[in-house]
Design an enzyme around this catalytic site. Structure first.
Site, PDB file in Angstrom:
ATOM      1  N   ASP A 334       0.839  -1.193   0.000  1.00 41.99           N
ATOM      2  CA  ASP A 334       0.000   0.000   0.000  1.00 41.99           C
ATOM      3  C   ASP A 334       0.880   1.250   0.000  1.00 41.99           C
ATOM      4  OD1 ASP A 334      -2.668   1.341   0.483  1.00 41.99           O
ATOM      5  OD2 ASP A 334      -1.619   1.966   2.307  1.00 41.99           O
ATOM      6  N   GLU A 370       1.663  -0.468  -5.027  1.00 43.29           N
ATOM      7  CA  GLU A 370       0.729   0.606  -5.347  1.00 43.29           C
ATOM      8  C   GLU A 370       1.611   1.836  -5.534  1.00 43.29           C
ATOM      9  OE1 GLU A 370      -3.404   2.523  -3.672  1.00 43.29           O
ATOM     10  OE2 GLU A 370      -1.777   2.212  -2.242  1.00 43.29           O
TER      11      GLU A 370
END
Length: 687
Positions: A334, A370
């Site tokens: 993330d 990401e």
């Protein structure tokens, strides 16, 4: 590091560079009474440690750290706060959110500069001395082959909560994810890897608790080694390893969405739960010249300081733990740009990337970034090391805009169909570097992309101000639920077209759980706090025709190796036959006019890459048409090799979408707003 039982007692070790003393606190079995407190007697550099003879697995404990409470100097030690062991593998109890967890006095006008004397121990869970037998190394794994992946992004709870065939006692649990009904569904889809939203232990944000909501998605990590207990089923912590084993037996890998960019402690007004109290100035990146405040490249209040070697060690130890002891096969990082930030900004060869790329344990796992955060220069798609694949939001947006009918979107889609070589073809990267997706947990579902022009997030309690602004969605003429047959027909065709675009593109396809059955979130494009039917997959209203379509589309992709090549396609001449590895044409068969502002239809001829070192005679040729006009059109066929002819294999407008259909020999008709894929067949096969 952490608590380690050796058969006769337990050793404790914890990092703090700036503490003056670290106390080990032991608690009664119910966690309510502190029964012993003893300073850790030994120190090796910044690691404090001590051994407790006779202390067995199951013992509850926490730390208290002594030192300066000087926020303006970056230090926030407060020994009144019981701190979680950063390395604990189990937690006993819940995070209550009581104000006693704050290091400062909430009633003081000095805000976080004040000091809070309240004991937080009654309001926080206790770390647990784990039984080593729970975490034996997992040796048997599925084959490490990522050559033809299909990733399925799912919420650990929401996927099964409403599934009618999942047993009631495992709905919403780790065991439920790998129950027989779910395994059957995933195998029918051809899923090769399940990517789970965060399972590291996390807390519910205070502002959500005040509104009666929860942190459903889990991007608020507090413990990087402890599985989140809210997903425990009948087997408790063992249920996670049971789930992994069942997935592996079914040939499905497990990828974890991990949040190492920030922690649940938030900004200077947040609680003191662990890292802030152990050593705020080491665990977090603080603003230069103003260390009272936190660098906030994540948008979540703080940024974990992986530039510190002991913080980096914690992250690396966590990754290795989940691979070796819990059996997972990969990670999706993330806000991964944050992990690559050095003092001067993002660095492709920064310390975190150097550490992870040289680690032998992590050499065989899937790494997915990401590739953005909220800091300066945070959007870094295509800039990660070659060992990483990356989420490609450009594919998502180009596909939505093309099928919505936006101007100049056909040109953008063309680049995305071939694995986004303009972004990823550098440094020896594979054409599988691009993780292509239409939707993810964050945003509209596929059904809602075709149902809503605007977000409908009132249930989040933020007056519909949260969530994405640029959804590139299209309700096909009417907002929300409708009974109009023409609108429903257009929506169904749009969903099939977008799914076909995903599965017929180079790169790695990722499917959001529920998209294959038309799952809706009622127009909510930010369901991060909706642990209820809004956020759960609605199996009762499953679109079974769409499910069959998706499964057959996945099977077609797997049967056609041209659709998942490791090398990029640039139209180079293939030495074996003198033909280009890819050709773009218009509907008449002429070279495509890329500069045409009204370009709306693309014809794509795929062959095996000219760069491949071992041409495969089975990788012959595929012809794909993307047609978004509202009327049918005649399409010129490419010349078939001698002894072969074209047959239709996929047609999103046909009632028999995947039935092999004879066409040609020179032209065929493509219906309004549809995708058609043709393959070659030997003449004798139909003679």
């Amino acid at each position: 590091m952490g608590a380690r039982f050796d058969g006769e007692g337990t050793n404790f070790a914890v990092f703090s560079a700036h503490a003056s003393k670290i106390d080990l606190c032991l608690f009664s079995p119910d966690g309510k009474t502190e029964i012993a407190r003893q300073p850790l007697p030994e120190r090796n550099g910044p690691v404090w440690h001590g051994y407790v003879p006779g202390l067995a697995p199951g013992a509850l404990y926490g730390f208290r750290a002594h030192g300066a409470y000087a926020p303006e100097q970056g230090h926030r030690f407060n020994s009144n706060k019981l701190l979680m062991d950063p390395y604990t593998r189990e937690l006993s109890g819940d995070w209550s959110g009581n104000s006693a967890t704050l290091g400062y006095d909430i009633s003081s006008s000095g805000e976080d500069l004040s000091f809070n004397n309240r004991d937080s121990a009654p309001f926080v869970p206790k770390s647990v001395v784990s039984d080593p037998g729970l975490f034996t190394s997992i040796e048997k794994r599925p084959c490490n082959d990522w050559s033809d992946p299909l990733i399925y992004e799912a919420h650990p709870k929401g996927l099964t909560m409403q599934h009618p065939e999942v047993p009631a006692d495992v709905k919403g649990t780790y065991e439920g994810l790998a129950s027989e009904p779910m395994l059957e569904h995933l195998q029918k889809l051809g899923v090769t890897a399940v990517e789970l939203l965060p399972v590291h232990s996390f807390i519910n944000d205070g502002f959500l608790r005040e509104k009666g909501l929860v942190n459903y998605w889990g991007y608020n990590t507090v413990g990087f080694f402890a599985p989140e207990p809210r997903y425990f089923g009948p087997n408790g912590l063992r249920g996670f390893r049971h789930m992994v084993r069942k997935f592996h037996e079914a040939g499905i890998k497990v990828i974890l969405d991990v949040v190492y960019n920030h922690t649940a402690e938030g900004n200077q007004m947040g609680p003191t739960l662990c890292y802030r109290g152990l050593d705020n100035a080491s665990y977090y990146r603080l603003i230069a010249g103003q260390p009272r405040y936190y660098v906030n490249d994540t948008g979540c209040g703080n940024t974990l300081n992986v530039s510190n070697p002991y913080v980096l060690r914690m992250v690396m130890d966590s990754l290795r733990f989940w691979v070796q002891q819990m059996g997972v096969d990969g990670f999706r990082f993330d806000l991964a740009t944050t992990l690559g930030r050095e003092d001067h900004g993002f660095e492709q060869n920064g310390g975190f990337f150097d550490a992870i790329r040289q680690d032998p344990v992590l050499a065989d796992v899937k790494l997915i970034a990401e590739p953005w955060d909220l800091g300066p220069g945070g959007y870094r798609v295509g800039d990660f090391p070659p060992e990483f694949a990356e989420w490609n939001d450009g594919f998502r947006d180009a596909t939505r805009r093309y099928w919505r009918g936006d101007g100049h979107s056909a040109q953008e889609l063309g680049a995305r169909l071939l694995g986004s070589a303009d972004r990823f073809d550098r440094g020896g990267r594979s054409a599988r570097s691009s993780v292509n997706f239409l939707t993810s947990h964050d945003g509209f579902t596929l059904a809602d992309v075709t149902r809503y022009n605007e977000r409908h997030n009132m249930a989040n309690g933020e007056n519909n101000a949260d969530g994405h602004h640029s959804n590139f969605s299209d309700n096909c003429g009417e907002e929300g639920v409708t009974d109009d047959p023409d609108t429903l027909r257009r929506r169904a065709r749009r969903q099939r077209n977008m799914l076909a675009t995903l599965f017929l593109s180079q790169g790695v396809p990722m499917l959001l759980a529920g998209d294959e059955i038309g799952n809706s979130q009622q127009g909510n494009n930010n369901a991060y706090c909706q642990d209820n039917p809004i956020g759960w997959v609605n199996w009762a209203e499953a679109d079974h025709e769409l499910m069959e379509f998706t499964a057959k589309l996945s099977a077609f992709r797997k049967s056609n190796r041209l659709l998942s090549q490791a090398r990029f396609l640039h139209g180079a001449t293939r030495p074996e036959d003198g033909l280009p590895d890819v050709e773009w044409t218009d509907l008449t068969g002429a070279p495509l006019g890329w500069r045409d502002p009204g370009l709306s239809s693309l014809c794509l001829t795929l062959r095996g890459s000219a760069e491949t070192t071992s041409p495969d005679e089975n990788m012959d040729c595929t012809f794909i048409v993307f047609h978004r006009d509202d009327s049918p059109a005649e399409v010129a066929l490419p010349k078939a090799p001698d002894g072969y002819h074209w047959v239709r294999a996929v047609d999103t407008a046909a009632s028999d979408v995947f039935e092999i259909c004879e066409i040609g020999p020179e032209f065929f008709t493509v219906d309004w707003r549809s995708v058609v894929a043709l393959v070659l067949m030997p003449d004798e096969a139909t003679s």
